[in-house]
Design a protein around this motif. Structure first.
Motif, mmCIF file in Angstrom:
data_model
loop_
_atom_site.group_PDB
_atom_site.id
_atom_site.type_symbol
_atom_site.label_atom_id
_atom_site.label_comp_id
_atom_site.label_asym_id
_atom_site.label_seq_id
_atom_site.Cartn_x
_atom_site.Cartn_y
_atom_site.Cartn_z
ATOM 1 N N ARG A 80 3.039 -1.704 -7.211
ATOM 2 C CA ARG A 80 3.904 -2.865 -7.458
ATOM 3 C C ARG A 80 3.578 -3.540 -8.787
ATOM 4 O O ARG A 80 4.468 -4.015 -9.482
ATOM 5 C CB ARG A 80 3.761 -3.866 -6.309
ATOM 6 C CG ARG A 80 4.508 -3.473 -5.055
ATOM 7 C CD ARG A 80 5.943 -3.957 -5.100
ATOM 8 N NE ARG A 80 6.003 -5.407 -5.184
ATOM 9 C CZ ARG A 80 6.824 -6.097 -5.963
ATOM 10 N NH1 ARG A 80 7.652 -5.456 -6.758
ATOM 11 N NH2 ARG A 80 6.830 -7.417 -5.965
ATOM 12 N N ASP B 282 10.576 -2.386 -4.591
ATOM 13 C CA ASP B 282 10.207 -2.984 -3.306
ATOM 14 C C ASP B 282 9.528 -1.922 -2.454
ATOM 15 O O ASP B 282 9.952 -0.756 -2.445
ATOM 16 C CB ASP B 282 11.441 -3.519 -2.577
ATOM 17 C CG ASP B 282 12.085 -4.686 -3.312
ATOM 18 O OD1 ASP B 282 11.344 -5.460 -3.936
ATOM 19 O OD2 ASP B 282 13.318 -4.799 -3.270
ATOM 20 N N THR C 203 13.785 0.719 -3.123
ATOM 21 C CA THR C 203 12.846 0.489 -2.028
ATOM 22 C C THR C 203 12.120 1.777 -1.680
ATOM 23 O O THR C 203 12.751 2.824 -1.534
ATOM 24 C CB THR C 203 13.578 -0.031 -0.774
ATOM 25 O OG1 THR C 203 14.225 -1.269 -1.078
ATOM 26 C CG2 THR C 203 12.598 -0.251 0.373
#
Length: 302
Positions: free
Chosen positions: A120, A127, A98
């Motif tokens: 992404r 994430d 993340t």
């Protein structure tokens, strides 16, 4: 003076463990070695460096003055080695986990969010969380991996990489220009209705310059104050006054005729757009990946 080629660098790990643990026994348990082996390594290290590093008694170990200096240097060496190993590992490992990113509201929406979409697409296992906030964010306390900040940075221990630059333009709506006309000089703006950004240190002062080196400071006497750049843009589009707004946030408005540049020869001094992250010799792969995406986007738009 000792020669680095004569020193077994593995013993730096053992020496640091002894200093931190406070005893040979505790260091041996931490390292998974026999106490006698730890003692032997320390003795050999002292012979290699040509100095006494520890004073050993039956009950405790004390670090000599030279040993303390040597320990501090060992910590730096070992941290650099760990960072290098992490960098090599990150280079071959997939970018995942993340990534928490902080950015100002306007730049976050206009530039950071699209860059994160590109990120992404390139790393689908990553994430991403974008936190837009015009207030100062403490990276460590708020668990932020990277913050995008505009303008001059306050002194800190954080690392920063410049990813772009911006200036501010003096702009107004066509309806405002029709009513007030166009100023011939910065001084003419002093008595005009002004949309000010209240979070700035001096919201009612314009600091302008032009390419030939001329500089002017104008103190605006009246205006509407708002606390976000988005609100300042909206108020300016509505004819609430002229404003000093970032070029990246209003370039499309100027091109479309929704806003008009006043005094187009005058801007603020160029300011940087920086990616800021906690100090480390080798930033995590996910941080480097975002910086690379920004650089790619800027190269395409240049």
């Amino acid at each position: 003076m000792a020669d680095i080629r004569d020193i077994n660098l593995n013993r730096l790990v053992i020496f640091a463990a002894v200093v931190e643990a406070g005893s040979l026994t505790a260091a041996a348990a931490r390292l998974g070695l026999a106490k006698a082996m730890v003692s032997t390594h320390i003795q050999r290290l002292e012979r290699e460096v040509g100095a006494s590093l520890l004073v050993r008694t039956t009950r405790q170990i004390k670090v000599t003055e030279g040993g303390r200096v040597f320990y501090d240097a060992c910590c730096r060496i070992l941290q650099t080695a760990e960072d290098a190993l992490s960098a090599v590992s990150d280079a071959s490992a997939p970018v995942r986990g993340t990534l928490r990113v902080s950015a100002p509201h306007d730049y976050g929406a206009l530039a950071v969010a699209p860059a994160l979409v590109d990120l992404r697409h390139a790393y689908p296992e990553l994430d991403v969380e974008l936190i837009c906030n015009d207030s100062y964010v403490d990276l460590i306390a708020d668990s932020i991996d990277i913050a995008i900040r505009l303008g001059r940075l306050a002194d800190s221990s954080y690392r920063a990489v410049k990813i772009g630059a911006f200036v501010k333009w003096v702009v107004a709506s066509p309806a405002f220009v029709e009513k007030w006309g166009k100023p011939r000089s910065p001084a003419a703006l002093a008595k005009w209705p002004f949309v000010a950004l209240s979070v700035l240190p001096h919201p009612m002062t314009l600091e302008l310059q032009r390419a030939n080196g001329d500089m002017k400071n104008v103190r605006c006497s009246s205006g509407l104050q708002v606390n976000t750049a988005d609100a300042a843009r909206a108020a300016t589009l509505s004819g609430g006054g002229f404003a000093l707004l970032t070029d990246f946030s209003i370039a499309a408005d100027v091109k479309a005729g929704r806003l008009v540049r006043l005094l187009p020869d005058w801007t603020t001094a160029p300011a940087g757009i920086q990616a800021v992250f906690p100090p480390t010799s080798y930033p995590p792969a996910k941080v480097r990946a975002l910086i690379d995406v920004f650089r790619t986007r800027l190269a395409v738009s240049a």
